[in-house]
Write an enzyme that holds these catalytic residues in place. Structure first.
Site, PDB file in Angstrom:
ATOM      1  N   GLY A  30       1.099  -1.139   0.129  1.00  0.00           N
ATOM      2  CA  GLY A  30       0.037  -0.251   0.216  1.00  0.00           C
ATOM      3  C   GLY A  30       0.744   1.553  -0.299  1.00  0.00           C
ATOM      4  N   ASN A  31       0.089   2.225   0.364  1.00  0.00           N
ATOM      5  CA  ASN A  31       1.243   4.227   0.103  1.00  0.00           C
ATOM      6  C   ASN A  31       1.179   4.187  -1.675  1.00  0.00           C
ATOM      7  OD1 ASN A  31       3.174   6.354   1.011  1.00  0.00           O
ATOM      8  ND2 ASN A  31       1.322   6.221   1.569  1.00  0.00           N
ATOM      9  N   LEU A  32       0.268   3.796  -2.043  1.00  0.00           N
ATOM     10  CA  LEU A  32       1.150   3.641  -3.529  1.00  0.00           C
ATOM     11  C   LEU A  32       1.629   4.993  -4.213  1.00  0.00           C
ATOM     12  CD1 LEU A  32      -2.288   1.373  -5.194  1.00  0.00           C
ATOM     13  CD2 LEU A  32      -0.186   0.395  -3.840  1.00  0.00           C
ATOM     14  N   GLY A  35       6.308   4.199  -8.556  1.00  0.00           N
ATOM     15  CA  GLY A  35       7.171   2.958  -8.376  1.00  0.00           C
ATOM     16  C   GLY A  35       6.282   1.432  -9.125  1.00  0.00           C
ATOM     17  N   HIS A  36       5.160   1.590  -8.213  1.00  0.00           N
ATOM     18  CA  HIS A  36       4.135   0.994  -7.539  1.00  0.00           C
ATOM     19  C   HIS A  36       2.753   0.923  -9.056  1.00  0.00           C
ATOM     20  CE1 HIS A  36       4.381   1.301  -3.147  1.00  0.00           C
ATOM     21  NE2 HIS A  36       4.219  -0.407  -3.084  1.00  0.00           N
ATOM     22  N   GLN A 156      15.528  -9.044  -2.822  1.00  0.00           N
ATOM     23  CA  GLN A 156      13.573  -9.581  -1.989  1.00  0.00           C
ATOM     24  C   GLN A 156      13.442 -10.497  -3.829  1.00  0.00           C
ATOM     25  OE1 GLN A 156      10.714  -7.436  -0.802  1.00  0.00           O
ATOM     26  NE2 GLN A 156       9.668  -7.458  -2.646  1.00  0.00           N
ATOM     27  N   SER A 189       7.166   3.803   0.596  1.00  0.00           N
ATOM     28  CA  SER A 189       6.044   3.981   0.563  1.00  0.00           C
ATOM     29  C   SER A 189       6.902   5.094   2.057  1.00  0.00           C
ATOM     30  CB  SER A 189       5.706   3.008   1.402  1.00  0.00           C
ATOM     31  OG  SER A 189       5.047   2.430  -0.009  1.00  0.00           O
TER      32      SER A 189
HETATM   33  P1  AMP Z   1       6.509  -2.669  -1.166  1.00  0.00           P
HETATM   34  O1  AMP Z   1       4.603  -2.108  -1.210  1.00  0.00           O
HETATM   35  O2  AMP Z   1       7.183  -1.430  -0.826  1.00  0.00           O
HETATM   36  O3  AMP Z   1       6.143  -3.586  -0.819  1.00  0.00           O
HETATM   37  O4  AMP Z   1       6.240  -2.926  -2.975  1.00  0.00           O
HETATM   38  C1  AMP Z   1       5.946  -3.268  -3.414  1.00  0.00           C
HETATM   39  C2  AMP Z   1       6.786  -4.157  -4.618  1.00  0.00           C
HETATM   40  O5  AMP Z   1       6.625  -2.496  -5.565  1.00  0.00           O
HETATM   41  C3  AMP Z   1       7.596  -4.465  -5.155  1.00  0.00           C
HETATM   42  O6  AMP Z   1       7.510  -5.407  -5.651  1.00  0.00           O
HETATM   43  C4  AMP Z   1       9.031  -3.527  -4.937  1.00  0.00           C
HETATM   44  O7  AMP Z   1      10.072  -3.656  -5.250  1.00  0.00           O
HETATM   45  C5  AMP Z   1       7.801  -2.828  -5.977  1.00  0.00           C
HETATM   46  N1  AMP Z   1       8.526  -1.151  -5.791  1.00  0.00           N
HETATM   47  C6  AMP Z   1       8.301   0.034  -4.616  1.00  0.00           C
HETATM   48  N2  AMP Z   1       9.291   1.136  -4.896  1.00  0.00           N
HETATM   49  C7  AMP Z   1       9.076   0.987  -6.127  1.00  0.00           C
HETATM   50  C8  AMP Z   1      10.380   1.260  -7.679  1.00  0.00           C
HETATM   51  N3  AMP Z   1      10.715   2.821  -6.607  1.00  0.00           N
HETATM   52  N4  AMP Z   1      10.995   1.059  -7.883  1.00  0.00           N
HETATM   53  C9  AMP Z   1       9.594   0.377  -9.067  1.00  0.00           C
HETATM   54  N5  AMP Z   1       9.624  -0.976  -7.968  1.00  0.00           N
HETATM   55  C10 AMP Z   1       9.593  -0.664  -6.168  1.00  0.00           C
END
Ligand code: AMP
Length: 510
Positions: A30-32, A35-36, A156, A189
């Site tokens: 969440g907190n899209l 990147g999301h 990850q 986030s």
């Molecule tokens: P999270 O919500 O932080 O668990 O991230 C969910 C997905 O978004 C994961 O696959 C992250 O690697 C990807 N993600 C988060 N931030 C970025 C970013 N700045 N650029 C690309 N992918 C991202």
């Protein structure tokens, strides 16, 4: 299709039964942010599948209660963002849906030890087990065809790929490059939690990594302790900064063409990660294999699709043969030959039809080298040691800065033994004979005996694999691809898939 919000496992099961397409799945906490959004767009645009985004803050992956409590929670905004970016469905499960018997007692998946006991895994004990457990659970509930992850969390990503491979899960992992804000900081986030001065510190850190990458591209050198000193002087609190092999996460070797500089910093209570890939040259794909396996057609198509240079080594041997005949040179006179070779230059240039022309000492010989005369002597000429050595040297010169796909019968073993991706393209003798027959028929020859063709291919294979110089042989680290039953396009797609899986997108887009 109507957009849908799914809140429980029962709702998910019901929805799953009602849909006809496969699912592209984007897991998030969440907190899209941008990147999301990029992940959602990639999931949406890469196929006609349905795009499902999950929002679930996974308690199991937090090693710190305070971090879990402070993690930004913006579900209403997330729903709007996900739908407006292209998601068809959002899954917002509760803890009980994901961990029915209380997550402390539930099943646990162990992350690969080698990959998880370094970098973030050192301080965040159990974090990657928590990530694997939740992703495994989500995959079993959702049963997606593809899952989209960000390279921002490269460790990850590697760990999840390993889990999918080890557990033979029926899902493909696709990735996108790290998305960065205008000041160079990766979207995250946790950036929400930073004060203005803390954000400045993060910026210093990200910019230092970008600077190191730029310098490396020029000098091929990295001074890790100098970077650490600079960060220390700027009061950046570094948890780790390591220069590693990007696949096994062991210390980078001087022979690694692609390496990975990864770090984590603490800004007040917030911990953030960032990385860059360092590259000595652009990636190389080497395609070896026996005659008649479709190497040149496949290589040309791959070059086209991936926007890489196509190094047609066969054309180089042919061009040289053309030149030696034209100049009436007795190529078996060794001493004279070396002198002649030292004055030869072979280059490729793209023509107005977007095809490649080959030039030898400024003569364009693209058409001439396809003559029957050249075909009948090229094999003999290419078995001369001096010629082979000369052309291998020339091929390496062309490949110095990488960014190419090359084919030949010694490309992965002799010319580019450190290519990032080596494919040994082959097909059974029966299949190659059938292809050759239909090829000849298309060109108007009808009297062709299949058994004769098989015999010729068998003989050629034997000669190629037993010759003294650079015999045809599969490199140890090459992927064998037996193409019986595959169309050319399927072969090309499969190789591109392996390339995409292996080479970080961040490097591909450079
Ligand atoms: P999270 O919500 O932080 O668990 O991230 C969910 C997905 O978004 C994961 O696959 C992250 O690697 C990807 N993600 C988060 N931030 C970025 C970013 N700045 N650029 C690309 N992918 C991202």
């Amino acid at each position: 299709m109507n957009k849908i919000i799914i809140k429980t496992q029962e709702e998910l099961d019901k929805w799953r039964k009602s849909i006809k397409s496969d699912i592209n799945f984007v897991p998030t906490m969440g907190n899209l942010h941008e990147g999301h959004k990029e992940l959602i767009k990639e999931a949406k645009n890469s196929s006609r599948n349905i795009t499902l985004v999950s929002v679930f803050i996974n308690p199991l992956q937090f090693d710190n209660k305070e971090d879990l409590k402070n993690y930004p929670k913006t579900i209403n905004q997330d729903i709007t963002v996900a739908f407006s970016t292209g998601a068809d469905a959002i899954f917002i499960p509760s803890n009980d849906d994901i961990y029915p018997q209380n997550y402390k007692k539930c099943f646990h998946i162990k992350a690969s030890k080698e990959l998880s006991e370094t970098l973030c895994g050192v301080k965040r004990v159990g974090h990657f087990d928590g990530v694997c457990t939740v992703v495994y659970r989500l995959i079993s509930l959702i049963k997606p065809k593809n899952i989209y992850l960000g390279e921002k969390d490269w460790q990850q990503l590697l760990i999840l790929k390993k889990m999918v491979e080890d557990m033979k899960l029926n899902v493909k992992i696709k990735s996108i490059p790290t998305q960065r804000d205008l000041d160079g900081i990766p979207f995250s986030s946790r950036n929400e939690l930073l004060s203005a001065s803390e954000r400045n510190i993060v910026k210093l850190f990200s910019n230092e990594l970008a600077e190191a990458q730029k310098k490396f591209t020029k000098t091929k050198e990295l001074n890790l302790s100098r970077i650490l000193e600079k960060l220390d002087l700027a009061s950046v609190s570094v948890e780790y900064l390591e220069h590693l092999n990007p696949y096994n996460l062991k210390r980078a070797e001087t022979t690694d063409n692609i390496s990975y500089l990864a770090g984590a910093i603490k800004c007040g209570k917030t911990r953030l990660i960032d990385h860059v890939f360092l590259m000595k040259r652009n990636p190389i794909i080497a395609i070896d294999g026996p005659a008649g396996s479709g190497k040149s057609t496949v290589t040309k198509l791959i070059a086209n699709k991936l926007n890489l240079l196509y190094l047609d080594t066969g054309a180089m041997y042919r061009a040289l043969s053309w030149f030696l005949i034209k100049e009436k040179i007795n190529y078996f006179q060794e001493n004279k030959l070396k002198d002649i070779l030292s004055n030869i230059s072979i280059v490729f240039k793209t023509n107005s039809q977007s095809d490649q022309d080959v030039f030898i000492n400024n003569f364009c010989v693209t058409k001439e080298i396809r003559s029957q005369e050249i075909s009948s002597i090229v094999s003999e000429i290419s078995s001369i040691k001096e010629i082979r050595e000369f052309l291998v040297k020339e091929q390496r010169k062309i490949g110095e800065s990488g960014g190419l796909v090359a084919e030949g019968r010694d490309i992965g073993t002799t010319v580019f033994p450190n290519a990032e991706l080596k494919i040994f393209l082959t097909a059974s003798i029966d299949e190659r004979a059938k292809r050759r027959k239909s090829d000849l028929q298309n060109r108007g020859s009808n009297e062709i005996d299949l058994n004769e063709l098989k015999e010729l291919i068998r003989k050629r294979d034997n000669e190629d694999s037993s010759r003294e110089i650079s015999p045809l042989k599969q490199a140890e680290d090459a992927i064998e691809f037996i193409t019986d039953g595959f169309s050319i396009n399927e072969v090309v797609e499969k190789i591109i898939e392996i390339y995409n899986d292996r080479i970080p997108k961040e490097i591909q887009t450079n």
